[in-house]
Design a protein around this motif. Sequence first.
Motif, PDB file in Angstrom:
ATOM      1  N   GLY B 179       0.833  -1.205   0.000  1.00 29.92           N
ATOM      2  CA  GLY B 179       0.000   0.000   0.000  1.00 29.92           C
ATOM      3  C   GLY B 179       0.864   1.251   0.000  1.00 29.92           C
ATOM      4  O   GLY B 179       0.593   2.227  -0.707  1.00 29.92           O
ATOM      5  N   ALA B 180       1.931   1.204   0.804  1.00 33.77           N
ATOM      6  CA  ALA B 180       2.779   2.394   0.910  1.00 33.77           C
ATOM      7  C   ALA B 180       3.515   2.672  -0.403  1.00 33.77           C
ATOM      8  O   ALA B 180       3.714   3.833  -0.780  1.00 33.77           O
ATOM      9  N   VAL B 181       3.899   1.602  -1.087  1.00 31.37           N
ATOM     10  CA  VAL B 181       4.577   1.802  -2.379  1.00 31.37           C
ATOM     11  C   VAL B 181       3.610   2.463  -3.368  1.00 31.37           C
ATOM     12  O   VAL B 181       3.981   3.392  -4.104  1.00 31.37           O
ATOM     13  N   LEU B 182       2.378   1.979  -3.360  1.00 34.36           N
ATOM     14  CA  LEU B 182       1.377   2.607  -4.234  1.00 34.36           C
ATOM     15  C   LEU B 182       1.192   4.072  -3.849  1.00 34.36           C
ATOM     16  O   LEU B 182       1.069   4.949  -4.698  1.00 34.36           O
ATOM     17  N   MET B 183       1.206   4.310  -2.541  1.00 37.33           N
ATOM     18  CA  MET B 183       1.045   5.690  -2.080  1.00 37.33           C
ATOM     19  C   MET B 183       2.215   6.547  -2.559  1.00 37.33           C
ATOM     20  O   MET B 183       2.037   7.692  -2.991  1.00 37.33           O
ATOM     21  N   LEU B 184       3.384   5.956  -2.512  1.00 39.71           N
ATOM     22  CA  LEU B 184       4.565   6.700  -2.975  1.00 39.71           C
ATOM     23  C   LEU B 184       4.422   7.052  -4.451  1.00 39.71           C
ATOM     24  O   LEU B 184       4.776   8.153  -4.887  1.00 39.71           O
ATOM     25  N   LEU B 185       3.904   6.102  -5.225  1.00 35.74           N
ATOM     26  CA  LEU B 185       3.663   6.394  -6.647  1.00 35.74           C
ATOM     27  C   LEU B 185       2.663   7.543  -6.787  1.00 35.74           C
ATOM     28  O   LEU B 185       2.813   8.423  -7.643  1.00 35.74           O
ATOM     29  N   GLY B 186       1.671   7.516  -5.938  1.00 36.51           N
ATOM     30  CA  GLY B 186       0.678   8.603  -5.936  1.00 36.51           C
ATOM     31  C   GLY B 186       1.345   9.940  -5.631  1.00 36.51           C
ATOM     32  O   GLY B 186       1.046  10.953  -6.275  1.00 36.51           O
ATOM     33  N   PHE B 187       2.249   9.927  -4.641  1.00 38.90           N
ATOM     34  CA  PHE B 187       2.977  11.168  -4.327  1.00 38.90           C
ATOM     35  C   PHE B 187       3.761  11.638  -5.550  1.00 38.90           C
ATOM     36  O   PHE B 187       3.848  12.836  -5.836  1.00 38.90           O
ATOM     37  N   GLY B 188       4.337  10.655  -6.236  1.00 35.95           N
ATOM     38  CA  GLY B 188       5.094  11.000  -7.436  1.00 35.95           C
ATOM     39  C   GLY B 188       4.213  11.684  -8.466  1.00 35.95           C
ATOM     40  O   GLY B 188       4.618  12.680  -9.096  1.00 35.95           O
ATOM     41  N   LEU B 189       3.022  11.153  -8.660  1.00 35.03           N
ATOM     42  CA  LEU B 189       2.100  11.768  -9.630  1.00 35.03           C
ATOM     43  C   LEU B 189       1.721  13.184  -9.207  1.00 35.03           C
ATOM     44  O   LEU B 189       1.638  14.094 -10.027  1.00 35.03           O
ATOM     45  N   VAL B 190       1.509  13.341  -7.903  1.00 34.70           N
ATOM     46  CA  VAL B 190       1.168  14.676  -7.398  1.00 34.70           C
ATOM     47  C   VAL B 190       2.328  15.634  -7.649  1.00 34.70           C
ATOM     48  O   VAL B 190       2.143  16.773  -8.096  1.00 34.70           O
ATOM     49  N   PHE B 191       3.534  15.136  -7.393  1.00 32.02           N
ATOM     50  CA  PHE B 191       4.710  15.980  -7.606  1.00 32.02           C
ATOM     51  C   PHE B 191       4.851  16.338  -9.086  1.00 32.02           C
ATOM     52  O   PHE B 191       5.170  17.477  -9.447  1.00 32.02           O
ATOM     53  N   ALA B 192       4.589  15.336  -9.922  1.00 34.10           N
ATOM     54  CA  ALA B 192       4.691  15.585 -11.361  1.00 34.10           C
ATOM     55  C   ALA B 192       3.697  16.667 -11.787  1.00 34.10           C
ATOM     56  O   ALA B 192       3.966  17.456 -12.700  1.00 34.10           O
ATOM     57  N   GLN B 193       2.577  16.711 -11.136  1.00 28.44           N
ATOM     58  CA  GLN B 193       1.549  17.694 -11.513  1.00 28.44           C
ATOM     59  C   GLN B 193       1.824  19.077 -10.935  1.00 28.44           C
ATOM     60  O   GLN B 193       1.660  20.091 -11.615  1.00 28.44           O
ATOM     61  N   TYR B 194       2.226  19.118  -9.672  1.00 27.63           N
ATOM     62  CA  TYR B 194       2.340  20.432  -9.014  1.00 27.63           C
ATOM     63  C   TYR B 194       3.766  20.830  -8.627  1.00 27.63           C
ATOM     64  O   TYR B 194       4.001  21.943  -8.175  1.00 27.63           O
ATOM     65  N   GLY B 195       4.698  19.910  -8.738  1.00 28.65           N
ATOM     66  CA  GLY B 195       6.086  20.256  -8.448  1.00 28.65           C
ATOM     67  C   GLY B 195       6.379  20.493  -6.979  1.00 28.65           C
ATOM     68  O   GLY B 195       7.321  21.213  -6.655  1.00 28.65           O
ATOM     69  N   SER B 196       5.619  19.906  -6.137  1.00 30.95           N
ATOM     70  CA  SER B 196       5.856  20.116  -4.704  1.00 30.95           C
ATOM     71  C   SER B 196       5.439  18.891  -3.909  1.00 30.95           C
ATOM     72  O   SER B 196       4.516  18.168  -4.296  1.00 30.95           O
ATOM     73  N   PHE B 197       6.172  18.680  -2.811  1.00 29.49           N
ATOM     74  CA  PHE B 197       5.783  17.635  -1.858  1.00 29.49           C
ATOM     75  C   PHE B 197       5.234  18.244  -0.570  1.00 29.49           C
ATOM     76  O   PHE B 197       4.875  17.532   0.351  1.00 29.49           O
ATOM     77  N   ASP B 198       5.227  19.563  -0.514  1.00 28.57           N
ATOM     78  CA  ASP B 198       4.890  20.231   0.744  1.00 28.57           C
ATOM     79  C   ASP B 198       3.386  20.447   0.896  1.00 28.57           C
ATOM     80  O   ASP B 198       2.702  20.834  -0.046  1.00 28.57           O
ATOM     81  N   LEU B 199       2.940  20.227   2.129  1.00 23.48           N
ATOM     82  CA  LEU B 199       1.513  20.449   2.407  1.00 23.48           C
ATOM     83  C   LEU B 199       1.258  21.849   2.964  1.00 23.48           C
ATOM     84  O   LEU B 199       0.119  22.295   3.021  1.00 23.48           O
ATOM     85  N   VAL B 200       2.294  22.522   3.394  1.00 22.19           N
ATOM     86  CA  VAL B 200       2.150  23.926   3.810  1.00 22.19           C
ATOM     87  C   VAL B 200       3.261  24.741   3.160  1.00 22.19           C
ATOM     88  O   VAL B 200       4.245  24.196   2.673  1.00 22.19           O
ATOM     89  N   GLY B 201       3.068  26.032   3.156  1.00 18.27           N
ATOM     90  CA  GLY B 201       4.082  26.896   2.570  1.00 18.27           C
ATOM     91  C   GLY B 201       3.570  27.569   1.310  1.00 18.27           C
ATOM     92  O   GLY B 201       2.456  27.288   0.842  1.00 18.27           O
ATOM     93  N   PRO B 202       4.388  28.453   0.758  1.00 15.40           N
ATOM     94  CA  PRO B 202       3.916  29.267  -0.370  1.00 15.40           C
ATOM     95  C   PRO B 202       3.564  28.456  -1.628  1.00 15.40           C
ATOM     96  O   PRO B 202       2.592  28.755  -2.309  1.00 15.40           O
ATOM     97  N   ASP B 203       4.355  27.438  -1.936  1.00 13.11           N
ATOM     98  CA  ASP B 203       4.065  26.644  -3.148  1.00 13.11           C
ATOM     99  C   ASP B 203       3.506  25.272  -2.767  1.00 13.11           C
ATOM    100  O   ASP B 203       3.798  24.277  -3.420  1.00 13.11           O
ATOM    101  N   SER B 204       2.755  25.258  -1.731  1.00 12.67           N
ATOM    102  CA  SER B 204       2.327  23.957  -1.212  1.00 12.67           C
ATOM    103  C   SER B 204       1.168  23.387  -2.031  1.00 12.67           C
ATOM    104  O   SER B 204       0.640  24.030  -2.948  1.00 12.67           O
ATOM    105  N   LEU B 205       0.798  22.187  -1.636  1.00 11.04           N
ATOM    106  CA  LEU B 205      -0.299  21.486  -2.323  1.00 11.04           C
ATOM    107  C   LEU B 205      -1.678  21.867  -1.769  1.00 11.04           C
ATOM    108  O   LEU B 205      -2.695  21.393  -2.260  1.00 11.04           O
TER     109      LEU B 205
END
Lengths: 611, 497
Positions: B179-205
């Motif tokens: 499950g966690a590996v799939l989640m990591l892939l999901g994070f990757g897709l999110v990063f590919a879309q928005y260029g960020s891993f951060d949940l807070v901050g100026p360029d956050s998700l």
Amino acid sequence: MNDTLLLALPFAIPVLAGAIVLPFLRKNAQALAWVGLLTVVATVIATFLGPIKLETPEATTSWLGLFNISLALWDKQMFFLGFIFLFQILNSIYLLRHITRIPRPYLFMVFSLVAFGGACGVILAQNLLVMLIGWQMFLIALYALVLSGGDGTEPVAMKTLILGGASDFLMILGMLIYEHVASGELDISAHSHIATGSSFAAFTAFVLMFLGAGAKAGMWPFQTWIPEAAEAMPTPGFASLPASLSKILGVYFLFRICNDLFALSTAAKMVMFVFAIITIFAAIIPALVERNFKRVLAFITISSTGFMVAGLATSTVVGMIGALMFLLTHATYMAAMFYSAGNLEQAANGSTLEAIEGRKDILPYTVLGFLLALTAAVALLPTGGFLARQSLFDGLFESHNYFVFFFVWVGAIFNVAVVLKLAAVILAGWKSKNKADLGWTYVLPVIVLGIAALMGGFILDMNRDVLHRLLGANSDVIRDAWSLNKVSFVASFGVWVFGAALFFALRNPKGPEWSTFHFLRESKVLGRGYELAEEKTFDAYEVGLKVIHWIANQVFWHFERLMDRVADWCIRAGRNISRPALSSVHTGVYSNYLAWVITGLALVSALVLLR
Amino acid sequence: MDYLSHVMWIIAIPLLGSLLIPVLGWIGGKKYTGWLAVALIATAHILTWGLIHQGLTGEPVSDPTFITFMDSWKGCAIHFGLNIDALAVFMSFTASLIATLIAIYSLSYIEHEEHEPEYYFIVTLFVGAMMGLVFSTSLIFIYLFWEISALACWRLIGYFREPEYIWKADKAFLLTFAGAVLMLLGFGLVFAQYGSFDLVGPDSLAGKPIGAVALALIMAGIFSKSATVPLHTWLPDAGVAPSTITSLLHAAILVKIGLYGFARMFLNGMVIPQSYWVWILGFAMASAFISACAALMETNIKRLLAYSTVSQIGYTFLGLAAVSKWGYIGAILYIMAHGLAKGGLFLCAGIIEHGTHTKDMTKMGGLIKKMPITAIVYVTCALSIAGLPPLAGFFAKDFVITGLFEGHHPLVGTMAILTAILTLLYMLKSFHVIFLGQSRGEAHHEGSPVMVGVVVVLAVLTLAAGLGLQFPWNLAHKANEQREALVPKTIQISTQP
């Protein structure tokens, strides 16, 4: 002191005494009983010295911004609290000696006080959620009180809590829908008066709340725990809770639902009538042939709920008065009868009708108390029972529910017949020579409640103003309601005549009194019905449990286990495939396991690089 | 000391301090390893008290670049950021409190077992991972702590090292790892879309809608970790672990990580398009109902309690997925209420298992005579889970159901109430079978004073959290305010896929 805290005293004193004081006395049953009595007295005194003297005996404190803790002690609440106080004081007196006969006295006393506090909380509450909390405390106390009856009471206790809990959840659901329909209003005093015919949601909310409150009062199909509890619970526990307090609370809330929260449509009334009639007959038919004295009384108490629900369903002032008077009179005479039953059981060393009929001690005062209560049970003049039945019949006539009237009338006839059978059983024991009675603590509650049942009509008449305010009706209307209506008087008279005729006609003059109506067991139709009832075929709890277990079984084996097998298969397959790689990593050295994490990080880095 | 440094201590003390435990064991201080673990976890808990005022009154404090690991490399940066808001304070306080009590209980429970230092090392590491996850702002570090907890869980479930137990530990690890590996892939897709891993901050998700594939992948990770149907089957099997561990998994840390991750990522971060919520509600409801049915069929006390956890986690998901004020507050409170009560129940199960040498409820009965305190604690905690007042579970469950109605999900709300009836049924049934009726086994005895003392504290806390709801309520309410400020409801309900 804060007004809300002051108003909460009738709730807080018994609960705190039960939780804090009694644990120190757990080994001394006698001391427990005395502290119980003192607590009840202290609660009564505190109520009269404190909240009742408030200029405005109503207070609201916001709690968490979620809902208001609204409590009130207007005279209508005081009227009901007065009844509760009376029952509790008498119950505490009864316990002074009887406590040593209770298998688990400590458990009994603690939760007896919790139940008392919970009941006061329900009466004082002006908010549905606060009322529910008081009610659930009462329910937990009821569960513990059943368990206090000793070994073998566990299934009954569980049944009590499950049925009560299930009905509470239905009520919560109804309240949530009501809150939605009434735009976030949970305050009873707001008199939202939602028309049950205005929407499906309103109707659903009404039905769910009606079922929840009806269950508390012992309405079908939630009533099946009551006869079993009557056998399992210690006598004062049953006399003070299922036979009186829980019925007062249930019907009080039903009354508030019908009078304060909803305006009943014809469909809603029909639902109530159907449940009322089924409740009457589902209880009184088994009562005819039941051989345990306490269970017979329990069946009578259930059937009376049907009469009260029918009265409330009329939505007429007179019908509602009938229901409320029925409630208070019934609670009084039924408590008296239960204490009598406890005394007789003690004298006869058993609670079967045979044992009681053949007992050696006459117990003159106990029998006298029972007979006084009986006058109200069969609704003789001038008891509250008479006024109640008269009003109930009037209400049914006034609302033109003649068909319902017929069933209620027939039910009342059966009731009279059953009560007369009990009287005959008790009086048969009169032939024995020993005229001794039990001690005064046993006799006093029976006599006081018996007199209260006899005088119920006068007591209620003196409190006409309270009834007037309860119903929001003119007191003249109430006076008119109590004036003798020829039709309903004839109907009431008919109940006595036919009830007595039924009893004497079917009585076996040569056989024992307890065998009256027993030929019904031999009949083809009813006999088979009784057999099925004894096998609990009609018991909603048993049927419900079977259905739930069947569903749970299907879900467990066909879904949950299937998912587990699939997961196992996937993991085994994955393990077999990856075993060579994993076995090299799985060395038992911690650093190797950290590699898993680093692998994850490497994957992320790869994604970053790809971007 | 500023709040961020304060939080670093909360994470570092158990996480790095855990490394001292095996060292202490090697140098001959084996019998003190438990005390060291208790000291480390309790210190972390005491430090969370210092955050409560901030959680209750202040705005969230965050620094998404608290530690920078990689800055402006090929346009990407990886930072270890910290975020202190009411939700994080609530979770860290609750988890560390329950973990502290479990560690104290372990002093007596685990003292005769082998590998004591290893046990305490991993338990402390587990708590450290939880603290790290709670305060992290970056998806990467959430994943990192997520996996540390998976490793710890795997080792602890297989603590007794019998082949069957190791298989069950592997099962838990592989399911959650997959499950966690799939989640990591999901994070990757999110990063590919928005260029960020951060949940807070100026360029956050924060406030950014997530795509269906990324959502499904991340949810697979969350569901596997929180043991939600259909990825739940590892949790009942994990009952082979010592009771302290199962208690830790169910009450304090592991399954709560999934819930917290969901709340952090999707209710205080990315936005799930409206039409997808129904699927999450569906999974949550199925999980609550199916596992309640399974609990009704179980005769093994720990498996019954495990199914109950799956069911109650489903309940909590329902509250979160209702996307309403009461649902959210109810879910947060339920995390606490369930944690306290389930912690108590599992530790009671430990006492019972010690006393009877069996987990089979059909071989018990009448234990209330020999274990009266355990019996009272058990029924108190069971009634809290069943949702009876004035216990904490009642209010939380009531808020969740209210939230479902508030969020216009009356059918799900009705199902939730039916499930609550099932919960009452199986909880009460277990109490009756274990403690009431005739004894069906050998002579039994109450647990040691330490063990009994801890379960009593948990029962008292369950009651206190209901009667004194004000304190947790204030934090949960503040958490909801912060959520609504961060991701306004208008965005949450209007976003379309």
